[in-house]
Design an enzyme around this catalytic site. Structure first.
Site, short mmCIF file in Angstrom:
data_model
loop_
_atom_site.label_atom_id
_atom_site.label_comp_id
_atom_site.label_asym_id
_atom_site.label_seq_id
_atom_site.Cartn_x
_atom_site.Cartn_y
_atom_site.Cartn_z
N LEU A 28 0.68 -1.20 -0.05
CA LEU A 28 0.24 0.03 0.01
C LEU A 28 0.72 1.09 0.18
O LEU A 28 0.22 2.10 0.33
CB LEU A 28 -0.94 0.14 1.59
CG LEU A 28 -2.12 -0.74 0.82
CD1 LEU A 28 -2.52 -1.51 3.06
CD2 LEU A 28 -2.54 -1.55 -0.41
N ASP A 72 3.65 4.78 -7.64
CA ASP A 72 3.14 5.03 -6.28
C ASP A 72 3.57 6.56 -5.31
O ASP A 72 2.51 7.16 -4.95
CB ASP A 72 4.43 4.79 -5.02
CG ASP A 72 4.56 3.38 -5.17
OD1 ASP A 72 3.60 2.82 -6.07
OD2 ASP A 72 5.47 2.19 -4.58
#
Ligand code: ADP
Ligand code: MG
Length: 416
Positions: free
Chosen positions: A143, A200
């Site tokens: 994540l 990201d």
């Protein structure tokens, strides 16, 4: 029976209070400010970034909060109790890439790397600083806790050194944020030594509330796609499978190498260039079944992501649109399982159970071999579906999964 284990995001007020309290306890006094940046989850478009395709991340409500105060020298002091109790002390003049004399060890490579990369980008000399990090992004679950950390540091230094690149979270400066994306990516690649591609960092710096970020990995250009899940009564249930850590580095490198070899055999630079050709004709050129499967995943995933974006652009996610979006999510997972072969039983069980219990599509997300899955669910059904997945994991003797209810959050910015 097992009640699902939730990992809820801290509110910004909590995050700021935690970072300020940590700062006061470790360094004394008050910081100059607190900045934060989100983790991210990719909605669709998996294993296509290095093939020049589209990704579609959203920012999590889970963020890294960093309290920072500038110093009058070039020292850096860093603390994050989530990783280690001791304070890391460095000198801005002595930081260098991995493998050089200035190599930075441990987690400090991420924040120190951002300062190094900003100076390397020719943005001028930075002041030293004391920084206290408090993050509620789960570490190492796919994540992107690393990008959250880098990007919170980047917007803090941008502000404190007067670089004026980021704008505000409400009115972001897209070009300036692109510069920060590059610096954060360089920090991660060169100083932390992790081979990641910029997805990201782009998500953490450029996502917007109520939107997904369409990211074209050929040139890292972006577009904001409406994805207002609360307005449609929906939420993205992220399932951190907590599958045992796998040796994935070799697998990832192998998938990449196969894609590069296929592109060479097809006479293109990146597989995205064959996405509009007849798929059967493309596959017929390739010599091996495994390679044909890999290419089939990449081409169909690129098409699915385009289709998903087109659906979101049409309007609210309901009725037939919601059904079509769900089918694309499901097909993405099946392709990653059968053709790209990067799922593990935990991912398949999470996805299969979510579908059985009425999710509007479910898929693994991130690189695979563990990590997280996502299910698009009615908000009113989310806890029931989570309980069912937790029970299915318990039945099979898997580690207990962790649930992260998510709606698209905002980008990195200043909080206090
Ligand atoms: P992911 O980004 O998917 O969570 P990574 O392996 O890329 O996984 O990044 C995890 C690493 O980032 C950690 O091992 C640590 O070095 C660093 N990191 C992330 N969050 C924190 C934090 N809150 N405190 C200290 N280090 C952190
Ligand atoms: Mg990471």
């Amino acid at each position: 029976a097992s009640s699902p284990d939730y990992h809820h995001a801290a509110t910004p007020e909590q995050g700021v209070a935690e970072a300020e309290a940590l700062f006061a306890g470790v360094f004394g006094g008050r910081p100059d400010g607190v900045w934060s940046a989100p983790g991210r989850v990719n909605v669709i478009g998996e294993h296509v970034d290095y093939n020049g395709g589209l990704c579609l991340p959203i920012a999590l409500p889970h963020r890294a909060y960093v309290a920072v105060r500038v110093r009058s020298d070039r020292r850096i002091r860093l603390v994050s109790p989530q990783t280690r109790d001791a304070v890391d002390e460095l000198d801005l003049d002595a930081i260098g890439p991995k493998g050089s004399a200035g190599e930075v060890h441990g987690w400090a490579a991420y924040p120190a790397g951002v300062a190094w990369a900003l100076e390397q980008a020719g943005l001028g000399r930075l002041p030293g600083f004391d920084a206290a990090l408090w993050s509620c992004v789960p570490l190492g679950s796919g994540l992107s806790s690393s990008a959250a950390l880098e990007c919170s540091m980047a917007v803090a230094l941008d502000d404190l050194a007067g670089l004026s690149l980021a704008g505000t979270a409400e009115q972001p400066d897209e070009r300036g944020r692109g510069v920060l994306v590059d610096a954060c990516r360089r920090a991660e690649n060169d100083v932390a030594g992790a081979n990641t591609g910029g997805l990201d960092q782009s998500a953490s710096l450029r996502c917007r509330t109520g939107h997904a970020l369409e990211l074209d990995c050929r040139d890292m250009s972006t577009a904001q796609i409406p994805f207002d899940l609360p307005a449609d009564g929906l939420e993205l249930l992220v399932i951190n499978t907590r599958a045992p850590h796998q040796l994935v580095d070799g697998q990832y490198a192998e998938r990449r190498a196969t894609c590069e070899e296929a592109a060479r055999l097809l006479g293109v630079g990146l597989l995205v260039e064959v996405a509009d050709r007849d798929l059967e004709e493309t596959l017929a050129i390739l010599p091996a079944d495994v390679m044909r499967r890999r290419v089939r995943h990449v081409v169909t995933e690129i098409r699915r992501t385009r289709d998903f974006v087109a659906i979101l652009r049409e309007g609210a996610l309901e009725g037939g649109r919601l059904d079509r979006a769900a089918a694309l999510l499901d097909a993405s997972h099946d392709s990653l399982r059968d053709d790209y072969q990067v799922t593990v039983p935990e991912l398949d069980v999470a996805v299969g159970t979510a579908r059985e219990l009425g999710a509007h599509g479910a898929r693994m997300t991130g690189g695979g071999f563990g990590g997280s899955a996502i299910a698009l669910v009615d908000r009113s059904e989310s806890t029931r579906i989570a309980a069912g997945i937790a029970a299915a994991f318990a039945d099979r003797g898997f580690n207990a999964p962790q649930f992260i209810p998510t709606v698209p959050g905002g980008p990195a910015g200043r909080d206090a």
